[in-house]
Scaffold this motif. Structure first.
Motif, PDB file in Angstrom:
ATOM      1  N   LYS A  28       8.797  -1.468   5.330  1.00 41.85           N
ATOM      2  CA  LYS A  28      10.049  -1.577   6.089  1.00 41.85           C
ATOM      3  C   LYS A  28      10.530  -3.029   6.157  1.00 41.85           C
ATOM      4  CE  LYS A  28      10.154   2.751   7.342  1.00 41.85           C
ATOM      5  NZ  LYS A  28      10.315   3.554   6.171  1.00 41.85           N
ATOM      6  N   ARG A  29       9.590  -3.974   6.208  1.00 35.91           N
ATOM      7  CA  ARG A  29       9.933  -5.400   6.271  1.00 35.91           C
ATOM      8  C   ARG A  29       9.391  -6.074   5.024  1.00 35.91           C
ATOM      9  NH1 ARG A  29       7.365  -7.189  11.793  1.00 35.91           N
ATOM     10  NH2 ARG A  29       6.690  -8.706  10.302  1.00 35.91           N
ATOM     11  N   ALA A  30      10.163  -6.993   4.454  1.00 38.23           N
ATOM     12  CA  ALA A  30       9.720  -7.688   3.251  1.00 38.23           C
ATOM     13  C   ALA A  30      10.196  -9.135   3.303  1.00 38.23           C
ATOM     14  CB  ALA A  30      10.264  -6.984   2.011  1.00 38.23           C
ATOM     15  N   ALA A  31       9.300 -10.031   3.624  1.00 41.32           N
ATOM     16  CA  ALA A  31       9.645 -11.441   3.780  1.00 41.32           C
ATOM     17  C   ALA A  31      10.065 -12.090   2.466  1.00 41.32           C
ATOM     18  CB  ALA A  31       8.462 -12.197   4.378  1.00 41.32           C
ATOM     19  N   TYR A  32       9.497 -11.657   1.345  1.00 40.92           N
ATOM     20  CA  TYR A  32       9.760 -12.292   0.053  1.00 40.92           C
ATOM     21  C   TYR A  32      10.339 -11.312  -0.963  1.00 40.92           C
ATOM     22  CZ  TYR A  32       6.705 -15.652   2.251  1.00 40.92           C
ATOM     23  OH  TYR A  32       6.142 -16.523   3.132  1.00 40.92           O
ATOM     24  N   GLY A  33      10.956 -10.250  -0.506  1.00 43.37           N
ATOM     25  CA  GLY A  33      11.505  -9.247  -1.402  1.00 43.37           C
ATOM     26  C   GLY A  33      10.706  -7.966  -1.322  1.00 43.37           C
ATOM     27  N   LYS A  34      11.231  -6.929  -1.960  1.00 44.88           N
ATOM     28  CA  LYS A  34      10.599  -5.610  -1.906  1.00 44.88           C
ATOM     29  C   LYS A  34       9.224  -5.670  -2.560  1.00 44.88           C
ATOM     30  CE  LYS A  34      11.572  -0.807  -2.691  1.00 44.88           C
ATOM     31  NZ  LYS A  34      12.333  -0.095  -1.706  1.00 44.88           N
ATOM     32  N   GLY A  35       8.239  -5.114  -1.880  1.00 43.76           N
ATOM     33  CA  GLY A  35       6.884  -5.102  -2.411  1.00 43.76           C
ATOM     34  C   GLY A  35       5.879  -4.819  -1.317  1.00 43.76           C
ATOM     35  N   VAL A  36       4.625  -4.845  -1.679  1.00 47.22           N
ATOM     36  CA  VAL A  36       3.523  -4.653  -0.746  1.00 47.22           C
ATOM     37  C   VAL A  36       2.761  -5.965  -0.697  1.00 47.22           C
ATOM     38  CG1 VAL A  36       1.447  -3.321  -0.235  1.00 47.22           C
ATOM     39  CG2 VAL A  36       3.373  -2.214  -1.373  1.00 47.22           C
ATOM     40  N   TYR A  37       2.511  -6.446   0.507  1.00 47.03           N
ATOM     41  CA  TYR A  37       1.905  -7.759   0.690  1.00 47.03           C
ATOM     42  C   TYR A  37       0.453  -7.653   1.157  1.00 47.03           C
ATOM     43  CZ  TYR A  37       6.715  -9.299   0.421  1.00 47.03           C
ATOM     44  OH  TYR A  37       7.987  -9.525   0.010  1.00 47.03           O
ATOM     45  N   PHE A  38      -0.352  -8.554   0.649  1.00 43.84           N
ATOM     46  CA  PHE A  38      -1.754  -8.639   1.017  1.00 43.84           C
ATOM     47  C   PHE A  38      -2.070 -10.092   1.350  1.00 43.84           C
ATOM     48  CE2 PHE A  38      -1.253  -5.081  -1.807  1.00 43.84           C
ATOM     49  CZ  PHE A  38      -1.979  -4.084  -1.198  1.00 43.84           C
ATOM     50  N   ALA A  39      -3.122 -10.296   2.129  1.00 40.02           N
ATOM     51  CA  ALA A  39      -3.519 -11.650   2.504  1.00 40.02           C
ATOM     52  C   ALA A  39      -5.020 -11.820   2.334  1.00 40.02           C
ATOM     53  CB  ALA A  39      -3.148 -11.926   3.961  1.00 40.02           C
ATOM     54  N   ARG A  40      -5.420 -13.061   2.154  1.00 41.20           N
ATOM     55  CA  ARG A  40      -6.835 -13.399   2.011  1.00 41.20           C
ATOM     56  C   ARG A  40      -7.581 -13.183   3.312  1.00 41.20           C
ATOM     57  NH1 ARG A  40      -6.977 -19.298   1.189  1.00 41.20           N
ATOM     58  NH2 ARG A  40      -6.690 -19.171   3.413  1.00 41.20           N
ATOM     59  N   ASP A  41      -6.910 -13.420   4.453  1.00 44.16           N
ATOM     60  CA  ASP A  41      -7.540 -13.332   5.761  1.00 44.16           C
ATOM     61  C   ASP A  41      -6.922 -12.201   6.588  1.00 44.16           C
ATOM     62  OD1 ASP A  41      -9.157 -15.711   5.380  1.00 44.16           O
ATOM     63  OD2 ASP A  41      -7.263 -16.817   5.556  1.00 44.16           O
ATOM     64  N   ALA A  42      -7.756 -11.399   7.245  1.00 48.95           N
ATOM     65  CA  ALA A  42      -7.263 -10.306   8.082  1.00 48.95           C
ATOM     66  C   ALA A  42      -6.361 -10.831   9.183  1.00 48.95           C
ATOM     67  CB  ALA A  42      -8.443  -9.524   8.679  1.00 48.95           C
ATOM     68  N   ASN A  43      -6.682 -11.966   9.734  1.00 43.25           N
ATOM     69  CA  ASN A  43      -5.887 -12.554  10.809  1.00 43.25           C
ATOM     70  C   ASN A  43      -4.447 -12.806  10.359  1.00 43.25           C
ATOM     71  OD1 ASN A  43      -6.070 -13.203  13.488  1.00 43.25           O
ATOM     72  ND2 ASN A  43      -6.391 -15.376  13.104  1.00 43.25           N
ATOM     73  N   TYR A  44      -4.259 -13.257   9.130  1.00 41.17           N
ATOM     74  CA  TYR A  44      -2.917 -13.508   8.597  1.00 41.17           C
ATOM     75  C   TYR A  44      -2.162 -12.195   8.435  1.00 41.17           C
ATOM     76  CZ  TYR A  44       0.801 -15.477   5.772  1.00 41.17           C
ATOM     77  OH  TYR A  44       2.027 -15.861   5.309  1.00 41.17           O
ATOM     78  N   SER A  45      -2.822 -11.152   7.963  1.00 46.34           N
ATOM     79  CA  SER A  45      -2.178  -9.844   7.790  1.00 46.34           C
ATOM     80  C   SER A  45      -1.692  -9.281   9.114  1.00 46.34           C
ATOM     81  CB  SER A  45      -3.134  -8.847   7.144  1.00 46.34           C
ATOM     82  OG  SER A  45      -3.322  -9.141   5.788  1.00 46.34           O
ATOM     83  N   ALA A  46      -2.364  -9.594  10.191  1.00 43.29           N
ATOM     84  CA  ALA A  46      -1.987  -9.087  11.517  1.00 43.29           C
ATOM     85  C   ALA A  46      -0.886  -9.922  12.147  1.00 43.29           C
ATOM     86  CB  ALA A  46      -3.214  -9.080  12.436  1.00 43.29           C
ATOM     87  N   GLY A  47      -0.540 -11.054  11.568  1.00 37.80           N
ATOM     88  CA  GLY A  47       0.384 -12.002  12.167  1.00 37.80           C
ATOM     89  C   GLY A  47       1.761 -11.481  12.502  1.00 37.80           C
ATOM     90  N   GLY A  48       2.285 -10.545  11.701  1.00 36.23           N
ATOM     91  CA  GLY A  48       3.635 -10.066  11.950  1.00 36.23           C
ATOM     92  C   GLY A  48       3.703  -8.905  12.912  1.00 36.23           C
ATOM     93  N   TYR A  49       2.583  -8.499  13.488  1.00 38.22           N
ATOM     94  CA  TYR A  49       2.585  -7.298  14.324  1.00 38.22           C
ATOM     95  C   TYR A  49       2.116  -7.570  15.713  1.00 38.22           C
ATOM     96  CZ  TYR A  49       3.206  -5.343   9.767  1.00 38.22           C
ATOM     97  OH  TYR A  49       3.680  -5.063   8.527  1.00 38.22           O
TER      98      TYR A  49
END
Length: 87
Positions: A66-87
């Motif tokens: 639903k949200r895409a900071a850098y364009g349409k796609g699926v985003y992943f992060a190296r750190d779980a903490n970073y992945s939780a940042g937008g929620y």
């Protein structure tokens, strides 16, 4: 994400997708050698609790996003903490 708490980290596998990955991985090892795989463990954050069932059945699909900071796609992060940042 300093004011957030990670409640749960889950690992889910769809057997057919896992088998496809594993076969592709073995092929890459034969072609390039295991030391050249460049695999990473990554995290994906979501605020929707029921989305993991869909991901397990269908994989990570861009149309679920639903949200895409850098364009349409699926985003992943190296750190779980970073992945939780937008929620």
């Amino acid at each position: 994400c300093s004011n957030r708490t990670i409640v749960k980290i889950e690992s889910m596998q769809n057997q057919m997708q896992w088998d496809s990955y594993w076969n592709a991985r073995r092929k890459l090892i034969r072609l390039n050698g295991e030391q050249n795989l460049n695999e990473k463990i990554v995290f994906h954050g979501t605020k929707v609790m029921d989305v993991m069932g869909r991901v397990q059945k269908e994989g990570f699909r861009p149309e679920f996003t639903k949200r895409a900071a850098y364009g349409k796609g699926v985003y992943f992060a190296r750190d779980a903490n970073y992945s939780a940042g937008g929620y």
